[in-house]
Design a protein around this motif. Structure first.
Motif, PDB file in Angstrom:
ATOM      1  N   ARG A 202       2.131  45.902  45.089  1.00  0.00           N
ATOM      2  CA  ARG A 202       2.712  44.687  44.515  1.00  0.00           C
ATOM      3  C   ARG A 202       2.827  44.893  43.010  1.00  0.00           C
ATOM      4  NH1 ARG A 202       1.955  40.470  48.565  1.00  0.00           N
ATOM      5  NH2 ARG A 202       0.578  41.303  50.138  1.00  0.00           N
ATOM      6  N   GLY A 203       3.927  44.465  42.417  1.00  0.00           N
ATOM      7  CA  GLY A 203       4.103  44.607  40.972  1.00  0.00           C
ATOM      8  C   GLY A 203       4.459  46.039  40.594  1.00  0.00           C
ATOM      9  N   VAL A 204       4.291  46.348  39.309  1.00  0.00           N
ATOM     10  CA  VAL A 204       4.643  47.691  38.827  1.00  0.00           C
ATOM     11  C   VAL A 204       3.598  48.682  39.332  1.00  0.00           C
ATOM     12  CG1 VAL A 204       5.011  49.109  36.762  1.00  0.00           C
ATOM     13  CG2 VAL A 204       5.723  46.712  36.780  1.00  0.00           C
ATOM     14  N   PRO A 205       4.050  49.796  39.947  1.00  0.00           N
ATOM     15  CA  PRO A 205       3.079  50.737  40.527  1.00  0.00           C
ATOM     16  C   PRO A 205       2.163  51.364  39.476  1.00  0.00           C
ATOM     17  CG  PRO A 205       5.325  51.263  41.208  1.00  0.00           C
ATOM     18  CD  PRO A 205       5.436  50.210  40.163  1.00  0.00           C
ATOM     19  N   ASP A 206       0.935  51.587  39.885  1.00  0.00           N
ATOM     20  CA  ASP A 206      -0.041  52.269  39.047  1.00  0.00           C
ATOM     21  C   ASP A 206      -0.038  53.758  39.366  1.00  0.00           C
ATOM     22  OD1 ASP A 206      -1.436  50.884  37.185  1.00  0.00           O
ATOM     23  OD2 ASP A 206      -3.348  50.939  38.259  1.00  0.00           O
ATOM     24  N   ASN A 207       0.275  54.079  40.617  1.00  0.00           N
ATOM     25  CA  ASN A 207       0.265  55.468  41.066  1.00  0.00           C
ATOM     26  C   ASN A 207       1.626  56.110  40.856  1.00  0.00           C
ATOM     27  OD1 ASN A 207      -2.373  55.209  41.795  1.00  0.00           O
ATOM     28  ND2 ASN A 207      -2.011  55.033  43.988  1.00  0.00           N
ATOM     29  N   ILE A 208       1.615  57.429  40.745  1.00  0.00           N
ATOM     30  CA  ILE A 208       2.858  58.099  40.319  1.00  0.00           C
ATOM     31  C   ILE A 208       3.970  58.088  41.384  1.00  0.00           C
ATOM     32  CG2 ILE A 208       2.056  60.438  40.929  1.00  0.00           C
ATOM     33  CD1 ILE A 208       3.647  61.292  38.309  1.00  0.00           C
ATOM     34  N   MET A 209       3.633  58.311  42.663  1.00  0.00           N
ATOM     35  CA  MET A 209       4.716  58.488  43.634  1.00  0.00           C
ATOM     36  C   MET A 209       5.569  57.227  43.840  1.00  0.00           C
ATOM     37  SD  MET A 209       6.379  60.711  45.264  1.00  0.00           S
ATOM     38  CE  MET A 209       5.656  62.194  45.975  1.00  0.00           C
ATOM     39  N   PRO A 210       4.941  56.042  44.030  1.00  0.00           N
ATOM     40  CA  PRO A 210       5.809  54.861  44.147  1.00  0.00           C
ATOM     41  C   PRO A 210       6.606  54.602  42.864  1.00  0.00           C
ATOM     42  CG  PRO A 210       3.482  54.224  44.220  1.00  0.00           C
ATOM     43  CD  PRO A 210       3.526  55.720  44.281  1.00  0.00           C
ATOM     44  N   TYR A 211       6.059  55.027  41.730  1.00  0.00           N
ATOM     45  CA  TYR A 211       6.816  54.890  40.481  1.00  0.00           C
ATOM     46  C   TYR A 211       8.052  55.787  40.540  1.00  0.00           C
ATOM     47  CZ  TYR A 211       6.991  52.958  35.809  1.00  0.00           C
ATOM     48  OH  TYR A 211       7.347  52.208  34.711  1.00  0.00           O
ATOM     49  N   ILE A 212       7.840  57.023  40.981  1.00  0.00           N
ATOM     50  CA  ILE A 212       8.960  57.971  41.076  1.00  0.00           C
ATOM     51  C   ILE A 212      10.025  57.426  42.028  1.00  0.00           C
ATOM     52  CG2 ILE A 212       9.637  60.239  41.992  1.00  0.00           C
ATOM     53  CD1 ILE A 212       7.054  61.399  40.906  1.00  0.00           C
ATOM     54  N   THR A 213       9.603  56.948  43.200  1.00  0.00           N
ATOM     55  CA  THR A 213      10.599  56.500  44.188  1.00  0.00           C
ATOM     56  C   THR A 213      11.355  55.281  43.660  1.00  0.00           C
ATOM     57  OG1 THR A 213       9.029  55.111  45.417  1.00  0.00           O
ATOM     58  CG2 THR A 213       9.284  57.373  46.180  1.00  0.00           C
ATOM     59  N   GLN A 214      10.657  54.411  42.937  1.00  0.00           N
ATOM     60  CA  GLN A 214      11.335  53.211  42.429  1.00  0.00           C
ATOM     61  C   GLN A 214      12.293  53.536  41.288  1.00  0.00           C
ATOM     62  OE1 GLN A 214       9.026  49.613  41.948  1.00  0.00           O
ATOM     63  NE2 GLN A 214       7.624  50.206  43.589  1.00  0.00           N
ATOM     64  N   VAL A 215      11.965  54.570  40.517  1.00  0.00           N
ATOM     65  CA  VAL A 215      12.913  55.013  39.474  1.00  0.00           C
ATOM     66  C   VAL A 215      14.128  55.649  40.157  1.00  0.00           C
ATOM     67  CG1 VAL A 215      13.271  56.660  37.578  1.00  0.00           C
ATOM     68  CG2 VAL A 215      11.180  55.281  37.655  1.00  0.00           C
ATOM     69  N   ALA A 216      13.874  56.490  41.138  1.00  0.00           N
ATOM     70  CA  ALA A 216      14.986  57.150  41.846  1.00  0.00           C
ATOM     71  C   ALA A 216      15.891  56.115  42.512  1.00  0.00           C
ATOM     72  CB  ALA A 216      14.428  58.119  42.893  1.00  0.00           C
ATOM     73  N   ALA A 217      15.283  55.005  42.955  1.00  0.00           N
ATOM     74  CA  ALA A 217      16.056  53.952  43.641  1.00  0.00           C
ATOM     75  C   ALA A 217      16.758  53.024  42.649  1.00  0.00           C
ATOM     76  CB  ALA A 217      15.113  53.143  44.529  1.00  0.00           C
ATOM     77  N   GLY A 218      16.452  53.198  41.361  1.00  0.00           N
ATOM     78  CA  GLY A 218      17.085  52.348  40.343  1.00  0.00           C
ATOM     79  C   GLY A 218      16.368  51.019  40.156  1.00  0.00           C
ATOM     80  N   LYS A 219      15.190  50.882  40.765  1.00  0.00           N
ATOM     81  CA  LYS A 219      14.441  49.622  40.593  1.00  0.00           C
ATOM     82  C   LYS A 219      13.702  49.606  39.256  1.00  0.00           C
ATOM     83  CE  LYS A 219      13.554  48.956  45.516  1.00  0.00           C
ATOM     84  NZ  LYS A 219      12.576  49.121  46.600  1.00  0.00           N
ATOM     85  N   LEU A 220      13.324  50.781  38.794  1.00  0.00           N
ATOM     86  CA  LEU A 220      12.705  50.920  37.475  1.00  0.00           C
ATOM     87  C   LEU A 220      13.576  51.884  36.678  1.00  0.00           C
ATOM     88  CD1 LEU A 220       8.941  51.319  38.543  1.00  0.00           C
ATOM     89  CD2 LEU A 220       9.952  49.331  37.413  1.00  0.00           C
ATOM     90  N   GLU A 221      13.584  51.692  35.367  1.00  0.00           N
ATOM     91  CA  GLU A 221      14.537  52.445  34.545  1.00  0.00           C
ATOM     92  C   GLU A 221      14.186  53.924  34.423  1.00  0.00           C
ATOM     93  OE1 GLU A 221      14.739  50.930  30.571  1.00  0.00           O
ATOM     94  OE2 GLU A 221      16.172  52.521  30.039  1.00  0.00           O
ATOM     95  N   LYS A 222      12.958  54.178  34.035  1.00  0.00           N
ATOM     96  CA  LYS A 222      12.557  55.589  33.898  1.00  0.00           C
ATOM     97  C   LYS A 222      11.050  55.774  34.068  1.00  0.00           C
ATOM     98  CE  LYS A 222      14.204  55.855  29.612  1.00  0.00           C
ATOM     99  NZ  LYS A 222      14.218  55.454  28.208  1.00  0.00           N
TER     100      LYS A 222
END
Ligand code: NAD
Length: 362
Positions: A202-222
């Protein structure tokens, strides 16, 4: 999709089974022929995950909205089901958050473990598998081995895990009938190969992989890479990424093979991968871009962390088999699945004014 699975080997209570590791381990348990009962307060897990576990395996999974610090609620579960073993995933897990919510972390993680162990002891349930973390090693000599003295941890989260380990060792001394496996995970990533369950914070990921997938999906900028001046070949931190299904299978092995007393095992691959290498592999395997930039080092991050996996292999025959490419592919398939779910929900809601619950990240 549905399989015909025999569930006669015994019943395992999975606390936190609606969360990331608990849901994957529930699948592994059901596929190995065990029945599963889930207890979760759903603060960071999803009821849908339980349904998806049922869908993947074709086996019904009773679940309770219960808090592990609530002794009465746990007693109800143990009364209503004949529990043979407990896998204790329920807990709070953010290093960053543990500084601002230290009391909640001690209450949930430490009091929750004490409460659950009390109920296990009262009901004669002596198989106990605990989710610990490589965080307990602190800054130590790699590879981290189970017998090395733990360095004082530098964050409340790590401290709660060390305390739980201590509590469980004392439980095993108090009652020699207990068989307790303390599993120190390194960096679990990836998702079930079906793409139905995965890591969905929930919210902005703390762990790296969900962060990577959300950036790749365009949900997060970088993606921000914290530090490129570490004493490592490419300057970025090195971690032991391990596939979540390998971790899940490690739990089944630990439950089946750990003997009397308390034992500690590392669950990692034994290989280090730098953050830069991980991003590179993710982009290559999935043919997507992950915009990223370097940022200042994060306080508390150590340069290199990977496991010695000799003991766990020797004693219970577990070894991680999936590659970093598998982890990247499966994590991305899960993210794509979430995007499809969201698109389908939006489509279904068009014109009929249906409310979409945006609390869940889809
Ligand atoms: N994911 C990792 O990188 C990692 C690494 C090392 C250790 N661990 C440990 O593994 C365990 C599981 O981690 P995860 O990544 O699956 O986390 P998660 O947040 O996805 O799952 C934890 C689950 O526990 C539930 N929960 C939280 N507090 C509870 C309470 N008081 N009572 C009942 N349920 C409660 C949450 O709703 C959630 O479903 C945690 O104990 C965590 O500290 C995780």
């Amino acid at each position: 999709m549905k399989k015909n699975i025999r569930n006669s080997k015994g019943t395992v209570l999975v606390t936190g089974g609606a969360g990331y590791l608990g849901s994957h381990t529930s699948v592994a348990l059901l596929e190995a022929g065990y029945s599963v009962v889930i207890a979760d307060n759903f603060t960071n897990g999803y009821e849908e995950n339980v349904k998806k576990v049922e869908e993947i395996t074709g086996v019904p999974v009773p679940f309770y909205r219960a808090d592990v610090t609530d002794e009465q609620a746990l007693q109800t579960i143990f009364t209503e089901h004949s529990i043979d073993a407990v896998m204790h995933f329920a807990g709070l897990k953010s290093v960053k958050e543990s500084f601002t919510r230290a009391l909640d972390y001690y209450r949930t993680n430490v009091s929750g473990t004490v409460t659950l162990a009390r109920v296990c002891n009262a009901f004669g349930v002596h198989k106990f598998i605990f989710s610990s973390s490589a965080t307990v090693y602190g800054e130590n000599q790699v590879p981290f081995t189970e017998h090395m003295p733990l360095k004082p941890t530098i964050n409340p989260y790590g401290e709660t895990k060390s305390m739980c380990e201590r509590v469980l060792r004392d439980v095993a001394l108090m009652n020699p009938e207990f068989s307790i496996a303390i599993l120190r995970y390194f960096n679990p990533v990836g998702a079930h190969v079906s793409g139905r369950i995965g890591e969905n914070p929930r919210g902005v990921p703390d762990n790296i992989m969900p962060y990577i997938t959300q950036v790749a999906a365009g949900k997060l900028e970088k993606l921000h890479i914290f530090g490129n001046d570490y004493d490592t070949p490419d300057g970025t931190c090195i971690r032991d990424f391990v596939h979540v299904m390998d971790i899940a299978e490690g739990h089944v092995k630990a439950m089946e093979h750990a003997g009397a007393g308390a034992v500690v095992y590392n669950l990692g691959t034994g290989k280090g991968t730098s953050v830069k290498e991980l991003i590179h592999t993710f982009q290559q395997v999935n043919n997507v871009r992950v915009p990223h930039e370097f940022a200042a080092r994060r306080e508390g991050d150590i340069a290199i962390c990977y496991a010695d996996t000799g003991k766990v292999h020797r004693e219970i025959g577990w070894r991680a088999t999936r590659t970093v490419a598998d982890m990247c592919r499966d994590a991305w398939q899960y993210e794509l699945g979430l995007m499809k779910e969201k698109a389908a929900l939006l489509e279904a809601s068009k014109g009929n004014g249906t409310f979409i619950n945006m609390e869940k990240k889809v």
